[in-house]
Design a protein around this motif. Structure first.
Motif, mmCIF file in Angstrom:
data_model
loop_
_atom_site.group_PDB
_atom_site.id
_atom_site.type_symbol
_atom_site.label_atom_id
_atom_site.label_comp_id
_atom_site.label_asym_id
_atom_site.label_seq_id
_atom_site.Cartn_x
_atom_site.Cartn_y
_atom_site.Cartn_z
ATOM 1 N N UNK A 46 5.974 19.098 90.364
ATOM 2 C CA UNK A 46 5.455 20.416 90.741
ATOM 3 C C UNK A 46 4.367 20.274 91.797
ATOM 4 N N UNK A 47 3.534 19.271 91.657
ATOM 5 C CA UNK A 47 2.472 19.045 92.633
ATOM 6 C C UNK A 47 3.058 18.677 93.994
ATOM 7 N N UNK A 48 4.076 17.827 94.021
ATOM 8 C CA UNK A 48 4.723 17.462 95.286
ATOM 9 C C UNK A 48 5.385 18.672 95.934
ATOM 10 N N UNK A 58 5.214 22.825 100.275
ATOM 11 C CA UNK A 58 5.055 24.211 100.707
ATOM 12 C C UNK A 58 3.801 24.367 101.555
ATOM 13 N N UNK A 59 2.723 23.726 101.127
ATOM 14 C CA UNK A 59 1.472 23.807 101.868
ATOM 15 C C UNK A 59 1.630 23.198 103.256
ATOM 16 N N UNK A 60 2.347 22.090 103.343
ATOM 17 C CA UNK A 60 2.561 21.427 104.626
ATOM 18 C C UNK A 60 3.330 22.343 105.575
ATOM 19 N N UNK A 110 3.226 25.847 110.287
ATOM 20 C CA UNK A 110 3.512 27.164 110.860
ATOM 21 C C UNK A 110 2.235 27.778 111.428
ATOM 22 N N UNK A 111 1.132 27.685 110.701
ATOM 23 C CA UNK A 111 -0.140 28.251 111.169
ATOM 24 C C UNK A 111 -0.616 27.540 112.430
ATOM 25 N N UNK A 112 -0.459 26.234 112.482
ATOM 26 C CA UNK A 112 -0.890 25.490 113.665
ATOM 27 C C UNK A 112 -0.001 25.791 114.868
ATOM 28 N N UNK A 113 1.286 26.003 114.645
ATOM 29 C CA UNK A 113 2.177 26.298 115.761
ATOM 30 C C UNK A 113 1.895 27.693 116.318
#
Length: 48
Positions: free
Chosen positions: A26-28, A33-35, A40-43
């Protein structure tokens, strides 16, 4: 109140190991998802 089960030491160990695997998977999944969100935010901010 928690249900009290009588488990053999082997059954108890298997349950503990499955819990550990479930937590780490679940953590992975969350990190994946966070990655994607971060990428997306950086692009969106990239002027190129």
């Amino acid at each position: 109140m928690m249900k009290q089960e009588t488990l053999s030491p082997e059954q108890d160990m298997v349950n503990e190991l499955l819990s550990i695997v479930q937590i780490f998977s679940a953590r992975l999944y969350g990190l994946r998802s966070y990655k994607k969100e971060l990428k997306h935010a950086l692009s969106d901010k990239d002027p190129h």
